[in-house]
Design a protein around this motif. Structure first.
Motif, PDB file in Angstrom:
ATOM      1  N   THR A   1       0.858  -1.071   0.028  1.00  0.00           N
ATOM      2  CA  THR A   1      -0.094   0.092  -0.009  1.00  0.00           C
ATOM      3  C   THR A   1       0.677   1.080  -0.081  1.00  0.00           C
ATOM      4  O   THR A   1       2.022   1.112   0.402  1.00  0.00           O
ATOM      5  N   PRO A   2       0.214   2.262  -0.543  1.00  0.00           N
ATOM      6  CA  PRO A   2       1.192   3.653  -0.263  1.00  0.00           C
ATOM      7  C   PRO A   2       1.553   3.979   0.927  1.00  0.00           C
ATOM      8  O   PRO A   2       2.710   4.455   1.318  1.00  0.00           O
TER       9      PRO A   2
ATOM     10  N   SER B   1      13.092  10.061   0.636  1.00  0.00           N
ATOM     11  CA  SER B   1      11.875  10.464   0.069  1.00  0.00           C
ATOM     12  C   SER B   1      11.077   9.334  -0.646  1.00  0.00           C
ATOM     13  O   SER B   1      11.589   8.237  -0.750  1.00  0.00           O
ATOM     14  N   LEU B   2       9.974   9.579  -0.600  1.00  0.00           N
ATOM     15  CA  LEU B   2       9.029   8.427  -1.303  1.00  0.00           C
ATOM     16  C   LEU B   2       9.701   8.037  -2.729  1.00  0.00           C
ATOM     17  O   LEU B   2       9.495   6.711  -3.173  1.00  0.00           O
ATOM     18  N   GLN B   3       9.965   9.022  -3.440  1.00  0.00           N
ATOM     19  CA  GLN B   3      10.474   8.907  -4.742  1.00  0.00           C
ATOM     20  C   GLN B   3      11.795   7.862  -4.723  1.00  0.00           C
ATOM     21  O   GLN B   3      11.932   6.975  -5.437  1.00  0.00           O
ATOM     22  N   ALA B   4      12.690   8.290  -3.665  1.00  0.00           N
ATOM     23  CA  ALA B   4      13.911   7.483  -3.909  1.00  0.00           C
ATOM     24  C   ALA B   4      13.610   6.244  -3.376  1.00  0.00           C
ATOM     25  O   ALA B   4      14.254   5.110  -3.982  1.00  0.00           O
ATOM     26  N   LEU B   5      12.668   5.929  -2.451  1.00  0.00           N
ATOM     27  CA  LEU B   5      12.435   4.540  -1.655  1.00  0.00           C
ATOM     28  C   LEU B   5      11.659   3.779  -2.968  1.00  0.00           C
ATOM     29  O   LEU B   5      12.099   2.500  -3.159  1.00  0.00           O
ATOM     30  N   SER B   6      10.590   4.375  -3.664  1.00  0.00           N
ATOM     31  CA  SER B   6      10.218   3.589  -4.721  1.00  0.00           C
ATOM     32  C   SER B   6      11.041   3.378  -5.796  1.00  0.00           C
ATOM     33  O   SER B   6      10.899   2.122  -6.302  1.00  0.00           O
TER      34      SER B   6
ATOM     35  N   LEU C   1       2.223   6.733  -8.586  1.00  0.00           N
ATOM     36  CA  LEU C   1       1.500   7.626  -7.219  1.00  0.00           C
ATOM     37  C   LEU C   1       1.481   9.131  -7.584  1.00  0.00           C
ATOM     38  O   LEU C   1       0.639   9.978  -7.314  1.00  0.00           O
ATOM     39  N   ARG C   2       2.503   9.254  -8.540  1.00  0.00           N
ATOM     40  CA  ARG C   2       2.622  10.843  -8.774  1.00  0.00           C
ATOM     41  C   ARG C   2       1.498  11.365  -9.718  1.00  0.00           C
ATOM     42  O   ARG C   2       0.894  12.415  -9.547  1.00  0.00           O
TER      43      ARG C   2
ATOM     44  N   GLN D   1       0.258  12.654  -2.010  1.00  0.00           N
ATOM     45  CA  GLN D   1       0.734  13.611  -1.112  1.00  0.00           C
ATOM     46  C   GLN D   1       1.796  12.998  -0.201  1.00  0.00           C
ATOM     47  O   GLN D   1       1.020  12.648   1.059  1.00  0.00           O
ATOM     48  N   SER D   2       2.771  12.661  -0.380  1.00  0.00           N
ATOM     49  CA  SER D   2       3.478  11.614   0.766  1.00  0.00           C
ATOM     50  C   SER D   2       3.549  12.321   1.974  1.00  0.00           C
ATOM     51  O   SER D   2       3.710  11.685   3.033  1.00  0.00           O
ATOM     52  N   ARG D   3       3.870  13.702   1.903  1.00  0.00           N
ATOM     53  CA  ARG D   3       4.213  14.371   3.300  1.00  0.00           C
ATOM     54  C   ARG D   3       2.851  14.335   4.230  1.00  0.00           C
ATOM     55  O   ARG D   3       2.807  14.318   5.437  1.00  0.00           O
TER      56      ARG D   3
END
Lengths: 185, 400
Positions: free
Chosen positions: B276-277, B290-295, B312-313, B318-320
């Motif tokens: 899940t997100p 960041s979520l981007q780096a982890l993904s 997701l983008r 909104q990851s924050r």
């Protein structure tokens, strides 16, 4: 008759400004307070906290000069070589203050350990400190305990000043801390 | 610190170099500076070469003209001008943001100069155990992973998240980390300053997760190609191989394969075998990335499908906001502008009466009251000694 001069460094100056009203203090302590231009440039800002928010409060020494609290002085050519020599050891403000104190034979007010050591090495009399100046003011004005505590509280909170451990008037300062007035330790 | 009085004549070579550096930083030409001083240009050149000593009056005036302090001009060691010189070739290669970047490099050079001065006064060495540079025939992802694993083992970090990344890099590795306002498209700077070792500047405007990534990225430059200054740009354009290598190292160092895979599977198992997100947000928080780096990392490891981050983008995830809703605090460890050892060293020297309160304020780049507040903070917490060991500072002899 004109009061005798006293040279303040930047650190003592900001403490006196934090105490407010500084012109009353300056008059009561029996000195004409002088600050070199270099030290004046280093005074910086106070911190005022209102409802948990800390605000940076600029210090305008020109206002205090106008109110006769301080006098800002410039070095004369004869003092420059000593100033340059001392500036290789301490900051410009302390260097100019000590140079003027030596050359003009004026007593010095500083709490700074290095500045006090250097002035002793250069044969100056033991400098006066913030705590002693404040005590003189409080005694000259016959301020009661609550007023003294309030004054100390302003210096402590606005200028984050902590009295030096070796200060000759440290006990007086501690006895008038705001917590002491409430019976605290 | 020896307090023997030395006039300008005692260290004229240093003074000459400092006068020249101060003029260059002020942006004045020799002709302009000479005119301001009221001397001929050849005379100013002679002063800057050290063949003619400046008089005390001239020194005071030059400090005013260059808007610097006299005491800084009189420091007995030469300024670390090599930092600026090493960056000049890199900066001139790309004219965009040159001016802002030059200012940032000047700032980094000033901070390095202050650090060196503190070390000189204290007579100590900076912390860290410098590692020899590693040479690789090819800078590829496999070698980046090997190097990251090797470094983690050397530093005893296992395969878990590195929450205290800055402290590890400063104290154990010996990088000097400064957090400076850099142009928005610049993530970081790396340079070797001879007496100080590897110096890193991280963009103070960037989020903490990005700052941590930048730190790990610059760490790779320190390990693999420290001979040249590096400017790390946020760019989707084609980048040199050394940048890909540094990013691959950062991914592997911050999110090691084994530890990340294990945590991912554990979380997946507790989420009924779904990804899940919120699970990704939680993992990103755990690793301080960041979520981007982890993904991207999970995609590279084949743990989630390629294109997950893009999806997701597209959904405007909104990851924050998600992190806040999950009650996850942002990592806040890279925010101090100056290295921890630098700040403690300055506090120790002030406490010992080796520097004045105003000098302490100058080293911390604040004013007197700011320095007093910083001193109170630095001396009330458990901290780290110059050899890296934990220490409660006892500064009870501090001056007011």
């Amino acid at each position: 008759m004109l009061n005798p001069p006293l040279l303040l460094d930047a650190c003592v100056t900001i403490n006196l400004v934090a105490a407010d009203p500084v012109h009353q203090i300056a008059r009561s302590v029996g000195f004409r307070c002088l600050i070199t231009r270099q030290a004046a440039n280093e005074v910086g800002h106070l911190r005022d906290t209102t409802e948990g928010e800390t605000r940076v409060t600029p210090v305008d020494l020109a206002d205090h000069v106008q109110a006769d609290a301080f006098e800002i002085i410039d070095l004369v050519p004869d003092e420059i070589p000593l100033y340059v020599e001392l500036a290789s050891l301490v900051d410009d403000g302390e260097a100019s203050t000590i140079a003027v104190a030596i050359k003009r034979g004026i007593p010095l007010a500083t709490d700074d350990r290095k500045a006090r050591r250097l002035s002793a090495e250069r044969g100056l009399a033991l400098p006066i400190g913030t705590v002693t100046l404040i005590r003189r003011y409080c005694e000259a004005q016959a301020l009661d305990h609550a007023h003294v505590s309030h004054l100390i509280q302003r210096i402590t909170s606005r200028a984050s000043f902590q009295a030096p451990r070796g200060d000759s008037d440290l006990k007086w300062w501690n006895d008038h801390q705001p917590c002491a007035s409430n019976g605290g330790s | 610190m020896p307090d023997d009085i030395q006039g300008p004549a005692g260290h004229s070579a240093s003074l000459a170099l400092r006068l020249r550096a101060a003029r260059e930083t002020s942006g004045l030409t020799q002709a302009q500076a000479a005119a301001e001083l009221g001397v001929s240009r050849p005379l100013l050149i002679a002063i800057e070469k050290g063949t003619r000593e400046a008089s005390p009056q001239e020194l005071v005036r030059l400090a005013e003209i260059y808007r610097t302090s006299l005491s800084e001009l009189l420091r007995p060691a030469p300024p670390p001008v090599a930092i600026g010189a090493r960056f000049r070739a890199v900066i001139s290669a790309d004219q965009r943001d040159t001016d802002d970047l030059s200012l940032a490099v000047d700032e980094l050079q000033r901070r390095a100069d202050d650090y060196l001065d503190l070390l000189r006064i204290s007579g100590t060495e900076p912390p860290g155990r410098p590692e020899p540079v590693r040479t690789f025939a090819v800078l590829d992802a496999r070698r980046a992973e090997d190097l990251a694993t090797e470094e983690r083992n050397r530093l005893g970090l296992g395969d878990g998240p590195v929450r205290q990344l800055r402290e590890v890099l400063e104290i154990e590795v010996g990088l000097r980390v400064f957090v400076l306002p850099l142009p928005s498209r610049i993530a970081g700077l790396f340079v070797i300053a001879d007496a100080l070792g590897g110096c890193v500047a991280v963009n103070s405007h960037h989020p903490n997760e990005r700052q941590r990534w930048t730190l790990a990225h610059e760490y790779a430059h320190y390990l693999a190609n420290r001979d040249r200054a590096e400017v790390t740009r946020l760019s989707y354009l084609r980048q040199p191989g050394s940048e890909y290598f540094a990013d691959a190292f950062a991914a592997n160092f911050l999110m090691p394969r084994s530890g990340l895979s294990r945590r991912f599977h554990e979380l997946k198992r507790t989420s009924s075998d779904r990804v899940t997100p919120s699970m990704l947000v939680q993992l990103a928080h755990t690793y301080g990335v960041s979520l981007q780096a982890l993904s991207g990392r999970l995609e590279d490891l084949g743990l989630i499908p390629a294109g997950t981050w893009e999806r997701l983008r597209e959904r405007n995830f909104q990851s924050r906001l998600a992190a806040r809703m999950l009650g996850l605090e942002q990592p806040g460890q890279v925010s101090d502008a100056l290295p921890l050892h630098y700040r403690l060293l300055a506090a120790q020297l002030y406490a010992d009466g080796e520097i004045t309160e105003t000098q302490f304020a100058h080293y911390l780049h604040t004013d007197i009251v700011g320095a007093r507040r910083a001193y109170a903070e630095l001396t009330q917490t458990a901290d780290v000694a110059s050899d890296g060991s934990p220490e409660i500072f006892d500064l009870s002899e501090a001056a007011g």
